[in-house]
Scaffold this active site. Structure first.
Site, mmCIF file in Angstrom:
data_model
loop_
_atom_site.group_PDB
_atom_site.id
_atom_site.type_symbol
_atom_site.label_atom_id
_atom_site.label_comp_id
_atom_site.label_asym_id
_atom_site.label_seq_id
_atom_site.Cartn_x
_atom_site.Cartn_y
_atom_site.Cartn_z
ATOM 1 N N SER A 110 95.947 18.085 -88.308
ATOM 2 C CA SER A 110 95.960 16.919 -87.415
ATOM 3 C C SER A 110 94.623 16.201 -87.311
ATOM 4 C CB SER A 110 96.446 17.325 -86.019
ATOM 5 O OG SER A 110 97.843 17.546 -86.041
ATOM 6 N N LYS A 118 94.900 12.595 -88.305
ATOM 7 C CA LYS A 118 95.395 11.517 -87.447
ATOM 8 C C LYS A 118 94.369 10.419 -87.198
ATOM 9 C CE LYS A 118 99.144 13.844 -84.942
ATOM 10 N NZ LYS A 118 99.330 15.037 -85.779
ATOM 11 N N TYR A 165 102.748 15.206 -77.672
ATOM 12 C CA TYR A 165 102.190 15.192 -79.019
ATOM 13 C C TYR A 165 103.323 15.118 -80.024
ATOM 14 C CZ TYR A 165 98.616 16.397 -82.477
ATOM 15 O OH TYR A 165 97.730 16.383 -83.521
#
Length: 406
Positions: free
Chosen positions: A61, A64, A173
């Site tokens: 992640s 991102k 999330y």
């Protein structure tokens, strides 16, 4: 050695962790720190040579913020809009239902969403797009349909399911940033997110060794250097052990803008440092959009939901390791601490993490950024949290010796 270095070395030597790469720099690169501890693998018979700054890791992640940056660049160029409905680009979203609840027999109650989904919602995780592996509503939805979360090799195939709340009304999330990556591809004539990022983000900051998993096959030199995964030993919690879990490989499929990058820590930090300095050099974003990138932007309902989500200690560590007493918000690239952390990051610092215990931060007020890079499950590991806090404090202490104003 600094206290955080002694701690990282001891933890690696005792195999409390397999190893970690620590990196930090400032706006001018006048301050530069980098050191690796431990080894590449705990697996018997594997390459147990020393971990290095240019070892290759799945950054999960931590991808991102790169995709969010790409989306903001498209906004600057008039290709995307932050606060308008996204349906002309992501037509799949126009008729997405919301799961309002479940009937007594377990069947989902689906209703049309009434508030438009925007790019801002997708980037700050308030769109209602969750992860179907972890959200209770989507797990129940799968149970009713007798399906399981799939491993399709495209975003469209993997993350197509109902919303879990009205856009803007809460926070969870999820895969909104993956879909933002699809939007970037579509408004740039269908080029891959890999090519877009190479041309507009990686190359400008001099980051060569960073690639989406679907293009890893084009870099056999990087494939050969991927670090093994480890995990906390369930029988001996003070030790780490080999993990059979593999990094997210998605060979020759789509680019997952929320979780798909592999990178060397030293090249990934170049991107983070590029974000830190872009308000001055406008290399990645203009100054106005850079301010927007860092601006906390959750609705009050969504902000309350975010702060509830970090109540458990393991979640707090996994979601940026911001002290429990400090209020959190979300900007367009990561979580924000709304107050100063004594002796450390200033209010408005942006940070986020990657599943195998990676974490980056960028503090525009202090002019500092850093990266803690490990390859170990589970996220939010207590020992990792302890080492991460020591490292971050150590970075600020070193810089305060150079510049007492920090």
């Amino acid at each position: 050695m600094k206290p955080f270095e002694k701690a990282a070395e001891a933890a690696s030597a005792s195999e409390a962790i397999p190893g970690v790469v620590l990196l930090a720099t400032d706006r001018s690169r006048g301050f530069k720190y980098g050191k690796a501890f431990g080894k590449r693998s705990l697996r018997a018979g594997a390459d147990q040579s020393a971990l290095k700054l240019d070892s290759v890791m799945w950054i999960a992640s931590c991808t991102k913020v790169v995709t969010a940056l790409a989306a903001l660049q498209c906004c600057e160029r008039g290709l995307l809009r932050l606060d308008e409905p996204i349906y002309d680009v992501l037509t799949e979203f126009r008729h997405l239902p919301v799961i309002k609840g479940f009937k007594a027999d377990g069947s989902p109650i689906l209703v049309p969403h009434t508030k438009p989904i925007t790019l801002r919602h997708m980037l700050n995780h308030s769109s209602g797009i969750a992860y179907d592996e972890t959200h209770p509503k989507l797990m129940a939805w799968h149970k009713w349909h007798r399906t399981l979360p799939n491993r399709n090799n495209t975003v469209e195939g993997r993350f197509s399911y109902p919303l879990v709340y009205e856009p803007g009304d809460s926070w969870c999330y999820g895969a909104g940033v993956d879909w933002a990556g699809v939007a970037v591809e579509r408004v740039n004539g269908g080029i891959s997110l890999q090519r877009y990022c190479e041309e507009n983000i990686f190359r400008p900051v001099g980051a060569r060794d960073i690639v989406f998993s679907s293009y890893l096959y084009t870099r056999p030199d990087l494939q050969a250097q991927v670090v093994d995964m480890s995990k906390r030993d369930p029988k001996n919690p003070g030790k780490a052990m080999r993990s059979n879990a593999k990094p997210q490989h998605n060979e020759r499929g789509g680019c997952f803008g929320g979780l798909g990058l592999f990178a060397t820590p030293e090249d990934y930090l170049k991107v983070i440092q590029g974000i830190l300095t872009t308000d001055e050099n406008q290399q990645l974003l203009g100054s106005k959009m850079a301010d927007e990138f860092f601006r906390p932007c959750l609705s009050e309902k969504a902000k309350l939901a975010l702060n509830r989500a970090v109540k458990l200690e393991e979640d707090r560590v996994a979601m940026g390791n911001i002290p429990a007493s400090v209020t959190k918000n979300w900007a367009l690239g990561g979580i924000i601490n709304e107050e100063d952390v004594p002796g450390g990051r200033k209010a408005g610092t942006m940070t986020w993490t990657g599943l195998p215990n990676l974490a980056w931060f960028t503090d525009r007020t202090s002019g500092l950024c850093g990266l803690f890079a490990a390859q170990m499950y589970p996220p939010g590991d207590a020992k990792i949290g302890e080492l991460l806090a020591m490292f971050e404090q150590g970075v600020y202490d070193m810089c305060s010796e150079i510049s007492p104003k920090l």
